[in-house]
Structure formats: C-alpha cells, structure tokens
Design an enzyme around this catalytic site. Sequence first.
Site, short mmCIF file in Angstrom:
data_model
loop_
_atom_site.label_atom_id
_atom_site.label_comp_id
_atom_site.label_asym_id
_atom_site.label_seq_id
_atom_site.Cartn_x
_atom_site.Cartn_y
_atom_site.Cartn_z
N GLY A 56 29.55 -12.57 -0.42
CA GLY A 56 28.57 -13.56 0.00
C GLY A 56 27.57 -13.88 -1.09
N CYS A 57 26.30 -13.99 -0.70
CA CYS A 57 25.26 -14.42 -1.63
C CYS A 57 25.05 -13.46 -2.79
CB CYS A 57 23.94 -14.62 -0.88
SG CYS A 57 23.96 -16.03 0.26
N ALA A 58 25.40 -12.20 -2.64
CA ALA A 58 25.25 -11.23 -3.71
C ALA A 58 26.39 -11.31 -4.73
CB ALA A 58 25.18 -9.81 -3.15
N GLY A 59 27.39 -12.13 -4.46
CA GLY A 59 28.60 -12.13 -5.27
C GLY A 59 28.42 -12.54 -6.71
#
Length: 353
Positions: free
Chosen positions: A144-147
């Site tokens: 997700g956004c941490a990718g």
Amino acid sequence: MTGQMEPVSILSLATETPPHVLSQAEALDAARGLIGRNFGDFERLSTVYANAGVQFRQLAMPVDWYRSPRTLQERAAVYLAVALDLFVTAAARALAEAGLRAEDVDAIVTVSSTGIATPSLEARAMAHLPFRSDVARVPVFGLGCAGGVTGLALAGKLARAAPGSTVLFVTVELCSLALRTNNADKADIVSTALFGDGAAACVVRGGVDGFAQLCGAAEKTWNATLDIMGWQAEPTGLGVVLNRAIPAFARREMRQAMAEMLAPQGFGIADVDRFIFHPGGAKVVDAVEGALSLGEGSLATERAVLRDHGNMSAPTALFVLDRCRKAGLMPLTVLSALGPGFTTSSLTLRCPA
C-alpha cells in the site's frame, strides 16, 4: 526489521502520471452523481473534498469511464494496460537519467497493490524494454502507501547483497480503479476526495555516485491494527479500508516509532536535517508534523505534491523526494511512509553537499 546498510546510491528517479486530469471540483461533482444518490449522508460528509488538501489528481481513465458500474474483469484490463504503460515509461526515463540501458539491469523490484498481474508487470515490460532474460524479478504486493519506501529499501538491500549489480525499482498504483458506486461507505467518500494514480522508478547501485546514498532502513508494525488501512475483496474488485483514526494514530505513535527506527542506526530525531513523508492526506501531514515537533510548514513540499496529484499510494513519497532533490537535499534525510499492516517504513539517506 531494522538494519544498517553499506551505502548504495540512488542514481536516478523518474515520476509519471496518466494523462486524465481531474480537479477537486470535478471530483466532487462526479462523486455526488455516483455515490450521493445511494448515500443519504453524502452532503454532510462532502466537506472532505474542501479539506483534503487536493486540488488535482490524475486518473487511469477519463472520468466518464467511472460513471458506469465496472466488473472485476474490466478493472483488471485497465490495470494491466495503464499500469504497464506507466511502468515502461517511468523505467525508461529512470534508466536514461542514470545513463544505463535496460540490458544493464540485474534485478527489478516491482511494487503495486491496486491490481493483480500474473505474470507481473516487469515480465510484461520485457516486451517493451530489452531487459536480459536472466534478470531477477521481485514483484511485491500488499504494501500500500508504504510501498514506495519499503520497495526502495528492498532494492537497496539487493544492490548491497550483490556488489556491482544494478537494481531497478518501479512502483505503480491505480487507486481510482477501486471506486465503488454501490454500497459505498464513508471510506469511499474519503477515497474519492483523496486518491489519484501514478508511478515512479529509481535505479539503485552500490557506490557513492548517485544523488543520495541509502545508508539505513527500518520498519515498525503495530499489533492489532489490521483494520486501519487496506483492501477487502469484493465481487467487482478491491474495496478500500480506511480508518478515520489514522491522523490521531500518527500523532500519538510516530515520534516513538521514528525514535525506535533511528536508534539502531546511531541517530536521534534531532540529528535528521529533513524528514520527507508520504502525504497520506492533509490531516496526516499535520499529525506527523506535530508528532515530530517540526516547524509549521516544514512539510510544504509534501502538501504541494498532495495538492497537485492527490495520494497516489506507494509512488507518492517518491514524488516528494523528487521535488526535494531538485531543490537540494539536506545532508541527513529520512524518507518515511505509513501503510497497511499498520506499518511505518523509513529510509535514511546521506546526500552530498
């Protein structure tokens, strides 16, 4: 996972967005027609469009495409076509900036959580870019956004593990394909006010000849937080899970988490010249700024990327990094993002004066 890494360098960074631009006013109008008719509380909640910090975002398809109900097959077809195009374009630009050819790449790390491609995107890209047949493929799903941060850290670790190797990192996210028009809830309204589509690519290699050295990486995952952010499988595709408590959680937890991630590297929060964060939303940026006692406006570049592109999930942090490097990176910079897990990921960058 926390670790000290031998320096490897980011040689280049390219960002890409699809061509279909949507203003926030147009997003509100479209959402009112698509979601408002089935969601009685829409008008009361619609203030989120004015408060999201987003003025424009770029979409995989023209806005009219989203006005009709779409099957899983239709969404998957768009993902394969548009994500592949963004992958190839971003990768080619990153390689050109690094002065390298596709044949020079030894490993490709691909991060994407907004669609499913098997074979994965880098395998499909081999028909468009002449990667070697023995290139190592590392597709990663679910970050997700941490990718963007976690994937770049992984690329750095692969480069360190095989001295002399060249690693290409590409992240592509098409968040707009998760739009639900039936059974929409509050999370869907927030997502239509916040999310956009985009891609980014970096070339990483051992040595000190890049614009930044990756000298440390860390992650922290909190227990019992699986319901904060993610996807849920539905008959028509992926449905967003987005907890309204994220800003409060970030304000409460990020200072201690950052201190824990930096300590094994021999740093404290006060040692960092610049924190670069994934702008998950206007309230999240405010929360992180407050949690780390940063001066008001310290994350102006994050807010500018959010304004111009929305939250593109994983690539967004790299859009901020790109703007910061063009303005001149500070000597000790930490790149960080929050994502499903619930996890925070960080990269410590040494940047030449």
